[in-house]
Design an enzyme around this catalytic site. Structure first.
Site, short mmCIF file in Angstrom:
data_model
loop_
_atom_site.label_atom_id
_atom_site.label_comp_id
_atom_site.label_asym_id
_atom_site.label_seq_id
_atom_site.Cartn_x
_atom_site.Cartn_y
_atom_site.Cartn_z
N CYS A 18 -84.04 26.32 1.22
CA CYS A 18 -84.13 27.03 -0.05
C CYS A 18 -83.77 26.05 -1.17
O CYS A 18 -83.81 24.84 -0.96
CB CYS A 18 -83.25 28.28 -0.08
SG CYS A 18 -81.47 28.01 -0.13
N ARG A 71 -79.74 31.75 0.63
CA ARG A 71 -80.81 32.16 1.56
C ARG A 71 -80.88 31.31 2.81
O ARG A 71 -80.92 31.86 3.93
CB ARG A 71 -82.16 32.15 0.85
CG ARG A 71 -82.25 33.16 -0.29
CD ARG A 71 -83.50 32.99 -1.09
NE ARG A 71 -83.44 31.75 -1.87
CZ ARG A 71 -84.42 31.28 -2.62
NH1 ARG A 71 -85.57 31.94 -2.69
NH2 ARG A 71 -84.28 30.16 -3.31
N ASP A 100 -84.18 35.25 -4.33
CA ASP A 100 -82.91 34.54 -4.46
C ASP A 100 -81.86 35.50 -4.98
O ASP A 100 -81.94 35.98 -6.11
CB ASP A 100 -83.07 33.35 -5.41
CG ASP A 100 -81.85 32.44 -5.42
OD1 ASP A 100 -80.78 32.83 -4.89
OD2 ASP A 100 -81.96 31.33 -5.95
#
Length: 153
Positions: free
Chosen positions: A7, A13, A123
């Site tokens: 990410c 994440r 996100d």
């Protein structure tokens, strides 16, 4: 199999994805190597975001020992599969990888559930605790789909 989850900052994440995939792979009896990285260097050496840790633990996954690191060009050669949380992460990693880039290894994680849709894992960094639970469920479903496909190959 060696899998890398990527990410932006390797704080929300991708640490969740690393922990979830590791947890599920072990439960399925698979001895896979799973890691995570970010395309940016802001959180190198830091543990995952407190809400990522809290959410993961709520589902029985402990990610507290993970530490952030940045994606490196050598990751393209080291890993068999690299899952990106969104297309911008994939583009940034491609720029970092330069000549080592391999399209065949680079996949968007949620395409495991909805092939070809190229949907991002949202996100949750500036979001609520519920946003982290939503992200956990999305990632968990994608990991289940990937493992099921690998077990049926």
């Amino acid at each position: 199999m060696k899998i890398l989850m990527v990410c932006l900052g390797n704080i929300c994440r991708s640490p969740l994805a690393e922990g979830i995939m590791r947890h599920k792979a072990l439960a399925a009896g698979l001895s896979w190597e799973i890691d995570s990285a970010g395309t940016g260097s802001w959180h190198v050496g830091e543990p995952p975001h407190r809400l990522s840790q809290k959410t993961a633990l709520h589902y029985g996954v402990d990610i507290s020992s993970q530490r952030g690191r940045q994606f490196h060009a050598s990751d393209m050669e080291r890993f068999d599969v690299i899952f990106f949380m969104e297309e911008s992460n994939r583009r940034d990693a491609k720029a970092l990888a330069r000549h080592t880039w391999n399209d065949a290894k680079a996949h968007l994680l949620l395409n495991e559930v909805t092939p070809g849709a190229n949907e991002p894992v949202p996100d949750p960094y500036y979001g609520t605790e519920e946003d982290y639970h939503h992200v956990f469920r999305l990632i968990s479903n994608a990991c289940d789909a990937f493992i099921a496909r690998q077990m049926n190959v």
